[in-house]
Design an enzyme around this catalytic site. Structure first.
Site, PDB file in Angstrom:
ATOM      1  N   GLU A 148       1.046  -1.296   0.102  1.00  0.00           N
ATOM      2  CA  GLU A 148      -0.093   0.006  -0.007  1.00  0.00           C
ATOM      3  C   GLU A 148       0.954   1.253   0.045  1.00  0.00           C
ATOM      4  O   GLU A 148       1.540   1.502   1.092  1.00  0.00           O
ATOM      5  CB  GLU A 148      -0.858   0.122   1.294  1.00  0.00           C
ATOM      6  CG  GLU A 148      -2.002  -1.002   1.243  1.00  0.00           C
ATOM      7  CD  GLU A 148      -3.113  -0.846   0.578  1.00  0.00           C
ATOM      8  OE1 GLU A 148      -3.072   0.085  -0.393  1.00  0.00           O
ATOM      9  OE2 GLU A 148      -3.953  -1.777   0.309  1.00  0.00           O
TER      10      GLU A 148
ATOM     11  N   CYS B  90      -2.219   9.133   2.728  1.00  0.00           N
ATOM     12  CA  CYS B  90      -1.996   8.591   1.280  1.00  0.00           C
ATOM     13  C   CYS B  90      -3.150   9.109   0.257  1.00  0.00           C
ATOM     14  O   CYS B  90      -2.624   9.100  -0.997  1.00  0.00           O
ATOM     15  CB  CYS B  90      -1.786   7.189   1.219  1.00  0.00           C
ATOM     16  SG  CYS B  90      -3.203   6.352   2.254  1.00  0.00           S
TER      17      CYS B  90
ATOM     18  N   GLU C 272       4.519  13.293  -4.900  1.00  0.00           N
ATOM     19  CA  GLU C 272       3.738  13.108  -3.602  1.00  0.00           C
ATOM     20  C   GLU C 272       4.104  14.258  -2.563  1.00  0.00           C
ATOM     21  O   GLU C 272       5.343  13.990  -2.124  1.00  0.00           O
ATOM     22  CB  GLU C 272       3.548  11.683  -2.804  1.00  0.00           C
ATOM     23  CG  GLU C 272       2.636  11.511  -1.707  1.00  0.00           C
ATOM     24  CD  GLU C 272       2.869  10.379  -0.980  1.00  0.00           C
ATOM     25  OE1 GLU C 272       3.650   9.614  -0.756  1.00  0.00           O
ATOM     26  OE2 GLU C 272       1.575   9.706  -0.842  1.00  0.00           O
TER      27      GLU C 272
END
Ligand code: NAD
Length: 495
Positions: free
Chosen positions: A229, A263, A352
């Site tokens: 993940e 996330c 990110e």
């Protein structure tokens, strides 16, 4: 010793012993011994520990919240909703549904009618759970719970920034009577995590793409299953017919919850030109109202603060305009920030950021929004805002992302019946539902012969007669006429 620092105050709050990588094989050996007993319990027996853990959490909410907030700096409400509430729900969900998800299945063969076929879900053995710091309780329990109820022994390696929450997970199960070593928490740095990959029978990893790739490479040496993940750069698309107020509220919360360290937070926004100005105006107004300490906390780690500053600086140098925020404050705090005049040459739109920044871009069509949304190495989550739900659904199908919300964001993580996970470099495997449970098992097919003939026709010795008979069988079974009459229309011959 790991030094645990409160990101809000900068004060050290605890020291935790490190388990060095050399001690991991012994921990895995203990887990393996405990596994022998644990795997023999029925799912219903294991479920009792999950219900008991839920009761424990309900009774110790304040202590859990204080631990999470002290290590991460997140606001209390967020620890309550996104961690305590989620974990209670998760425990109940898997306690209730795992028996059904893990039950032996009977498959009836379409061809070999003389056989009975069973699919049995066997536990992997010792599962290593390596978790990050941003939701230390949720993301640890999120894998620990399904791995345990599937019959595995589990070793949790929490982030070096949040070991206290990791130790709490172990304590919960110890205090509800789980046999020793069925669940252990080992604190340490990346090398302790890497040693888990070298010795466990399966790994559930949540963290960055860079580390995820290292974990996958290492796991490949032993060919053990890995759940990954990883990160995201989640797009939000706001179409011209959207409810602007709902979209603006979702944007601000979706981008800034947990100070943007989620996330699946909204990391970039594409708004159709006719409503762009109004949307941006409302987002800025709402960001202005946010209160430090109530809605917005510090970044959890100094490294995270550096990334946020670097991305904002890079964007401004390339022509972005800051409408609000843009600066670091005392300690690890960074002002909630709205950027416009952004484009895909900037890090803020491609990498990110994991911080309290909302970059918003004007687009001239749905096609442009879609093309930009998919212009990413990531594919974790996305959201679309439009009053035309059918159009929203249509757009969702074209977005390369494991999860898409229409007129909503992030909520999909709370829907435990549905698979959650990423595509592209956002990961492999899925949390939640039967997917999240069965990935901690290996499916075993057991075929039982029904009639006990002395031999099957295709066993030795081979003979001309049997070979002819099988060839005739193939013609009879698969010949065109039959296929057209009885089969699916797609299997008809092309004309
Ligand atoms: P990270 O990759 O730095 O660390 C994650 C964990 O891996 C930590 O426990 C760390 O000690 C351990 N680790 C480090 N090196 C290792 C190695 N070589 N082998 C094994 N383990 C190792 O990530 P982070 O900074 O803690 O977390 C933030 C990242 O996690 C972000 O990219 C975020 O998007 C991602 N994340 C993803 C999800 C999801 O569900 N997809 C959820 C939360 C966070």
């Amino acid at each position: 010793m790991l030094k645990v620092v409160n990101p809000t105050t900068g004060q050290q709050i605890a020291e935790v012993p490190i388990t060095p990588p050399q001690a991991v094989p012994e921990a895995v050996r203990r887990a393996r011994a405990a596994f022998q007993h644990w795997k023999k319990l029925s799912v219903a027996q294991r479920a009792r520990y999950l219900y008991a853990a839920r009761d424990w959490i309900v009774d110790h909410q304040d202590e859990i919240i204080e631990t999470i907030c002290a290590e991460t700096g997140k606001p209390r409400t967020e620890a309550l909703v996104a961690e305590v509430f989620y974990c209670c729900d998760l425990l109940g969900f898997y306690a209730k549904n795992s028996e059904r998800y893990l039950r032996d299945e009977i498959r009836s063969p379409h061809l070999l009618k003389t056989k009975r076929v069973f699919v049995i879900y066997q536990p992997l053995g010792v599962v290593g759970v390596i978790s990050p710091w941003n939701y230390p309780f949720t993301l640890a329990m999120g894998d620990v719970v399904p791995a345990l109820i599937a019959g595995n022994a589990v070793i949790l390696k929490p982030s070096e920034y949040t070991p206290l929450t990791g130790l709490l997970v172990e304590r919960i199960f110890r205090e509800v009577g789980l046999t020793e070593n069925v669940l252990q928490t080992l604190c340490g740095y990346g090398d302790t995590g890497a040693a888990l990959v070298d010795h466990c029978d399966g790994i559930a990893f949540t963290g960055s793409v860079a580390t995820g790739k290292k974990v996958a490479e290492r796991a490949a040496q032993r060919l053990i299953p890995v759940l990954l993940e990883l990160g995201g750069k989640d797009p939000m698309i706001v179409l011209k017919d959207a409810d602007i107020e709902r979209a603006a509220n979702a944007c601000v919360w979706g981008a800034l919850t947990n100070t943007g360290q989620t996330c699946m937070s909204v990391e970039r926004v594409y708004v159709e030109a006719p409503i762009y100005d109004e949307f941006v105006k409302r987002v800025v107004e709402k960001v202005k109202e946010l209160r430090t300490g109530v809605e917005i906390g510090p970044l959890t780690t100094p490294r995270q603060l550096e990334i946020v500053e670097r991305h904002v600086r890079d964007a401004v140098e390339k022509g972005a305009q800051i409408l609000i925020g843009g600066k670091r404050r005392e300690g690890l705090f960074f002002e909630p920030t709205v950027l416009v005049n952004v484009d895909h040459s900037m890090q803020i739109m491609r990498e990110e950021t994991f911080g309290p920044v909302i970059p918003i871009m004007r687009v001239n069509s749905i096609e442009e929004a879609l093309q930009l949304a998919n212009d990413s190495i990531y594919g974790l989550s996305a959201s679309v805002f439009t009053k035309d739900k059918r159009l929203g659904m249509q757009l969702a199908r074209h977005i390369e992302s494991g999860n898409v919300c229409v007129n909503d964001c992030i909520t999909n993580f709370a829907i435990l019946e549905a698979p959650y996970g990423g595509v592209k470099q956002s990961g492999l495997g899925r949390r939640h539902g039967e997917w999240g449970l069965r990935q901690f098992t290996w499916p075993q097919t057991v075929v039982v012969d029904r009639f006990g003939l002395k031999r099957e026709v295709f066993w030795y010795p081979y003979s001309e007669k049997v070979t002819r008979w099988i060839a005739r069988g193939i013609r009879w079974l698969y010949r065109r006429g039959l296929r057209e009459r009885f089969s699916h229309p797609h299997s008809r011959p092309l004309t």
